[in-house]
Design a protein around this motif. Structure first.
Motif, PDB file in Angstrom:
ATOM      1  N   ALA A 193      26.513   9.123  -1.932  1.00 57.48           N
ATOM      2  CA  ALA A 193      25.582   8.359  -1.996  1.00 57.48           C
ATOM      3  C   ALA A 193      24.939   7.953  -0.701  1.00 57.48           C
ATOM      4  N   ILE A 194      25.909   7.463   0.189  1.00 59.18           N
ATOM      5  CA  ILE A 194      25.385   7.139   1.673  1.00 59.18           C
ATOM      6  C   ILE A 194      24.976   8.533   2.373  1.00 59.18           C
ATOM      7  N   GLY A 195      26.081   9.425   2.107  1.00 58.00           N
ATOM      8  CA  GLY A 195      25.546  10.815   2.878  1.00 58.00           C
ATOM      9  C   GLY A 195      23.954  11.208   2.348  1.00 58.00           C
ATOM     10  N   SER A 196      23.702  11.077   1.165  1.00 60.36           N
ATOM     11  CA  SER A 196      22.557  11.515   0.610  1.00 60.36           C
ATOM     12  C   SER A 196      21.412  11.061   1.317  1.00 60.36           C
ATOM     13  N   VAL A 197      21.282   9.829   1.651  1.00 64.42           N
ATOM     14  CA  VAL A 197      20.228   9.157   2.541  1.00 64.42           C
ATOM     15  C   VAL A 197      20.390   9.601   3.973  1.00 64.42           C
ATOM     16  N   LEU A 198      21.462   9.638   4.544  1.00 66.81           N
ATOM     17  CA  LEU A 198      21.508   9.867   5.859  1.00 66.81           C
ATOM     18  C   LEU A 198      20.925  11.233   6.305  1.00 66.81           C
ATOM     19  N   ASP A 258       0.734  -1.206   0.142  1.00 69.54           N
ATOM     20  CA  ASP A 258       0.148  -0.100   0.118  1.00 69.54           C
ATOM     21  C   ASP A 258       0.937   1.421   0.057  1.00 69.54           C
ATOM     22  N   HIS A 259       2.194   1.033   0.217  1.00 72.76           N
ATOM     23  CA  HIS A 259       3.009   2.243   0.297  1.00 72.76           C
ATOM     24  C   HIS A 259       4.125   2.083  -0.685  1.00 72.76           C
ATOM     25  N   ARG A 260       4.053   3.045  -1.678  1.00 75.94           N
ATOM     26  CA  ARG A 260       5.286   2.885  -2.556  1.00 75.94           C
ATOM     27  C   ARG A 260       6.525   3.429  -2.106  1.00 75.94           C
ATOM     28  N   PRO A 261       7.749   3.463  -2.816  1.00 78.18           N
ATOM     29  CA  PRO A 261       8.848   3.946  -2.163  1.00 78.18           C
ATOM     30  C   PRO A 261       8.832   5.276  -1.757  1.00 78.18           C
ATOM     31  N   ARG A 262       8.072   5.953  -2.556  1.00 79.80           N
ATOM     32  CA  ARG A 262       8.194   7.476  -2.076  1.00 79.80           C
ATOM     33  C   ARG A 262       7.499   7.682  -0.789  1.00 79.80           C
ATOM     34  N   ASP A 263       6.589   6.887  -0.566  1.00 83.87           N
ATOM     35  CA  ASP A 263       5.729   6.845   0.778  1.00 83.87           C
ATOM     36  C   ASP A 263       6.295   6.268   1.860  1.00 83.87           C
ATOM     37  N   LEU A 264       7.695   5.643   1.504  1.00 86.11           N
ATOM     38  CA  LEU A 264       8.515   5.315   2.696  1.00 86.11           C
ATOM     39  C   LEU A 264       9.717   5.991   2.785  1.00 86.11           C
ATOM     40  N   ALA A 265       9.853   7.285   2.005  1.00 84.97           N
ATOM     41  CA  ALA A 265      11.175   7.798   2.082  1.00 84.97           C
ATOM     42  C   ALA A 265      11.404   8.488   3.287  1.00 84.97           C
ATOM     43  N   ASP A 266      10.604   8.724   4.293  1.00 85.09           N
ATOM     44  CA  ASP A 266      10.970   9.410   5.623  1.00 85.09           C
ATOM     45  C   ASP A 266      11.277   8.198   6.462  1.00 85.09           C
ATOM     46  N   LEU A 267      10.991   7.080   6.049  1.00 85.65           N
ATOM     47  CA  LEU A 267      11.388   5.942   6.868  1.00 85.65           C
ATOM     48  C   LEU A 267      12.578   5.157   6.527  1.00 85.65           C
ATOM     49  N   VAL A 268      13.024   5.038   5.234  1.00 86.11           N
ATOM     50  CA  VAL A 268      13.897   4.067   4.710  1.00 86.11           C
ATOM     51  C   VAL A 268      14.902   4.825   3.652  1.00 86.11           C
ATOM     52  N   GLY A 269      16.147   4.571   4.255  1.00 82.27           N
ATOM     53  CA  GLY A 269      17.062   5.176   3.053  1.00 82.27           C
ATOM     54  C   GLY A 269      17.847   4.179   2.151  1.00 82.27           C
ATOM     55  N   VAL A 270      17.825   4.198   0.854  1.00 82.49           N
ATOM     56  CA  VAL A 270      18.450   3.073   0.222  1.00 82.49           C
ATOM     57  C   VAL A 270      19.566   3.555  -0.449  1.00 82.49           C
ATOM     58  N   VAL A 271      20.772   2.914  -0.276  1.00 84.75           N
ATOM     59  CA  VAL A 271      21.863   3.226  -1.189  1.00 84.75           C
ATOM     60  C   VAL A 271      22.228   1.848  -2.111  1.00 84.75           C
ATOM     61  N   GLY A 272      22.081   1.965  -3.485  1.00 86.19           N
ATOM     62  CA  GLY A 272      22.195   0.694  -4.206  1.00 86.19           C
ATOM     63  C   GLY A 272      23.562   0.594  -4.748  1.00 86.19           C
ATOM     64  N   GLN A 273      23.894  -0.387  -5.464  1.00 82.13           N
ATOM     65  CA  GLN A 273      25.254  -0.762  -5.941  1.00 82.13           C
ATOM     66  C   GLN A 273      25.818   0.006  -6.910  1.00 82.13           C
ATOM     67  N   ASP A 274      24.951   1.030  -7.630  1.00 82.25           N
ATOM     68  CA  ASP A 274      25.563   1.676  -8.704  1.00 82.25           C
ATOM     69  C   ASP A 274      25.344   2.994  -8.046  1.00 82.25           C
ATOM     70  N   PRO A 275      26.189   3.907  -7.383  1.00 87.51           N
ATOM     71  CA  PRO A 275      25.937   5.295  -6.720  1.00 87.51           C
ATOM     72  C   PRO A 275      25.507   6.267  -7.912  1.00 87.51           C
ATOM     73  N   LEU A 276      26.250   6.202  -8.912  1.00 89.84           N
ATOM     74  CA  LEU A 276      25.948   7.378  -9.949  1.00 89.84           C
ATOM     75  C   LEU A 276      24.640   7.229 -10.693  1.00 89.84           C
ATOM     76  N   ALA A 277      23.919   5.781 -10.772  1.00 89.62           N
ATOM     77  CA  ALA A 277      22.764   5.881 -11.266  1.00 89.62           C
ATOM     78  C   ALA A 277      21.752   6.427 -10.334  1.00 89.62           C
ATOM     79  N   GLY A 278      21.928   6.718  -9.204  1.00 94.86           N
ATOM     80  CA  GLY A 278      21.158   7.211  -8.197  1.00 94.86           C
ATOM     81  C   GLY A 278      21.264   8.708  -8.011  1.00 94.86           C
ATOM     82  N   VAL A 313      19.531   1.114   4.292  1.00 90.35           N
ATOM     83  CA  VAL A 313      19.478  -0.349   3.457  1.00 90.35           C
ATOM     84  C   VAL A 313      20.591  -0.173   2.588  1.00 90.35           C
ATOM     85  N   LEU A 314      21.849  -1.072   2.741  1.00 92.00           N
ATOM     86  CA  LEU A 314      23.009  -0.509   1.927  1.00 92.00           C
ATOM     87  C   LEU A 314      23.205  -1.959   1.204  1.00 92.00           C
TER      88      LEU A 314
END
Length: 550
Positions: free
Chosen positions: A158-163, A81-101, A171-172
């Protein structure tokens, strides 16, 4: 399903199946993660770790597609019921390819962007940006363009941008894969402070288990889409994914198994005494580390090679030779000039001054791309840049055709490094490690005299790295020369004859692996830190002392 206080994430009966896949990538996963836990997720390349992480904030299936059955709740919110944008205040995600994000152009803008989307006040944003710059040691990069940063610097940003958004769950995915050893320690120290001081829940998927295991409260092992979890010591007793200190403890019969170098040092006093009394090594892997520069001919030479990126001096008047039959590791902190040097040697990158010459004469920069690939192959830090066909099978077939190799050559190499990748998959649907393995297979199928590898172990598990080390030694045995840029000290210990250390664009150390890496605490592998005696791997210890527990 209901949640209760203290529970950050709950997965119940979760299965994930992607379109056209032969079966689920995750199967019937039940997992509960408590608030303030640091959970380490381990597993073979392509086992489903990234899908598990993606399910924690709804990226799977809302963004990736496919079908998710069961339920995922994060602090009580159901991801159905909650898409990623609805969880942005709860969950920070850093993927394998920082530049892509990244969505902005500079470091400071990227750190502020997520907070802007959450509507935070300007003074709050400014304070958090400053705190994060200091926390991750990137204050000097404040105004830098993201595209100009090294891979490791991009990963810190990329890590800093979610912190900066102060998530309750972080989630890393492979957070230290592009970081030098010192940088990785600093990032992990910052992450553990969040866990212990602020009770942030952290979930890390990492192939370099030796870097993270000592910090973990719990280990989640993903095997063929199924999940088991437990305390680190219990999981490491039988896990197929284990760092060198655990392998050493298993062989030596230490109880409890060590989870860190400190644990292993305390347990290893008797083994160190046995090593001091043992005769010289018999069949140690050290015997594969001759001084190849002494007699072998140079296949590639550089003289006074410099590379400038605008006002930045990336490589400064480097003199370098790589020799037939050698595996040479190029090490140094993030931003020291490693990638710039590799591209300049290969001929496609920027050169400001100096010369590069092949053994048979001529400069790689003057060769046609198809010919250059058979003389000097390069696997870049972002391997996806070399993939352009719609399926894995077509990429392999094209590689064989372009190089005149026998049909199936590339596919056989791929299966050896990372087996059982579906040839019908699009390369962008592969994990970072699988994409890397595909590009490695493509480049290896050309059988170049000189092979340049930029961070060739990112995303590869221990088994994949062991196979790659074996392949590189075989190539060296056939008179090829390999120069690899890496922060993976354990891979260097397994594979390299010689180590070069570069700092601020200059070569500051050059010598046999056992001498260079053991002279630096940052670059020393775990076994060397525990045992000394010039031993770098568990195989070295076994060869030196003999089979059996000590």
């Amino acid at each position: 399903m209901t949640t209760h206080d203290g529970i950050a994430v709950e997965l119940a009966g979760v299965s994930v199946t992607y379109a056209d896949a032969a079966g689920p990538v995750l199967r019937d996963v039940d997992l509960t993660i408590e608030e303030g836990e640091l959970v380490l997720v381990v597993g073979r390349t392509g086992s489903g770790k990234s899908s598990l992480l993606g399910a924690l904030n709804g990226l799977v299936p809302h963004f990736t597609g496919g079908t998710l059955t069961g339920s995922v709740r994060v602090h009580g919110r159901d991801t159905r019921d909650h898409r990623p944008r609805d969880l942005a205040d709860l969950v920070g995600v850093v993927g394998q390819d920082p530049l892509a994000g990244f969505v902005t152009d500079t470091v400071e803008e990227e750190l502020a962007y997520g907070m802007e989307q959450l509507g935070l006040a300007p003074d709050v944003m400014r304070k958090r940006v400053e705190e994060t710059l200091d926390l991750l040691g990137i204050a000097d990069l404040r105004d830098a363009a993201l595209a100009d940063l090294s891979g490791g610097q991009q990963q810190r940003v990329a890590i800093g941008s979610v912190l900066t958004a102060h998530p309750r769950v972080l989630v890393l995915d492979e957070p230290t894969s592009a970081l030098d050893p010192t940088g990785a320690e600093e990032v992990l120290a910052a992450i553990t402070r969040l866990v212990h001081d602020l009770a942030v829940t952290v979930v890390i998927a990492e192939h370099r288990v030796e870097r993270v295991l000592a910090y973990a409260d719990r280990v989640v092992h993903v095997v063929d889409g199924r999940v088991e979890s437990g305390l680190p010591a219990a999981m490491m007793r039988t896990s197929t994914i284990a760092p060198p200190v655990v392998e050493l403890g298993r062989w030596a019969g230490w109880e409890p198994l060590p989870m860190s170098v400190r644990d292993a040092w305390r347990a290893g006093a008797g083994l160190r005494r046995a090593l001091a009394d043992a005769p010289p090594a018999r069949t140690s892997s050290l015997s594969r580390r001759p001084d190849v520069a002494g007699g072998a001919r140079p296949l590639l030479s550089a003289a006074k090679l410099s590379v400038h990126h605008h006002d930045l001096v990336a490589v400064r008047e480097v003199d370098l030779q790589v020799h037939a039959g050698s595996v040479t590791a190029l090490m140094g902190r993030n931003g020291s000039g490693k990638s710039s040097l590799l591209w300049a040697l290969q001929g496609s990158g920027t050169r400001t001054s100096g010369t590069v010459a092949l053994a048979e004469g001529g400069d790689p920069a003057d060769l046609a791309p198809a010919v250059r690939r058979t003389r000097v192959g390069l696997v870049p830090q972002t391997p996806a840049d070399l993939l352009y066909l719609p399926t894995v099978g077509e990429e392999c077939a094209q590689a064989d055709q372009e190089t005149g190799a026998a049909p199936g050559t590339c596919r056989a190499l791929l299966d050896r490094i990372v087996p059982e990748i579906d040839g019908r998959l699009h390369p962008r649907d592969l994990s970072e490690g699988q994409r890397l393995a595909l590009v490695l297979a493509i480049q290896l199928s050309a059988d170049p005299a000189v092979l340049l590898l930029d961070e060739p172990t990112r995303g590869l598990d221990y088994q994949g790295k062991a196979v790659l080390a074996e392949v590189l030694r075989e190539l060296a045995g056939r008179g090829r020369s390999i120069l690899l840029s890496t922060h993976d000290v354990e891979f260097v210990a397994e594979s390299a004859d010689r180590v070069l250390v570069i700092a601020a664009g200059e070569i500051v150390a050059d010598g046999p692996t056992s001498e260079v890496v053991t002279s630096s605490p940052a670059f020393a592998p775990q076994v060397a830190k525990v045992l000394g005696h010039g031993l770098l791997t568990v195989a070295d210890a076994v060869a030196h002392v003999g089979e059996g527990p000590r």
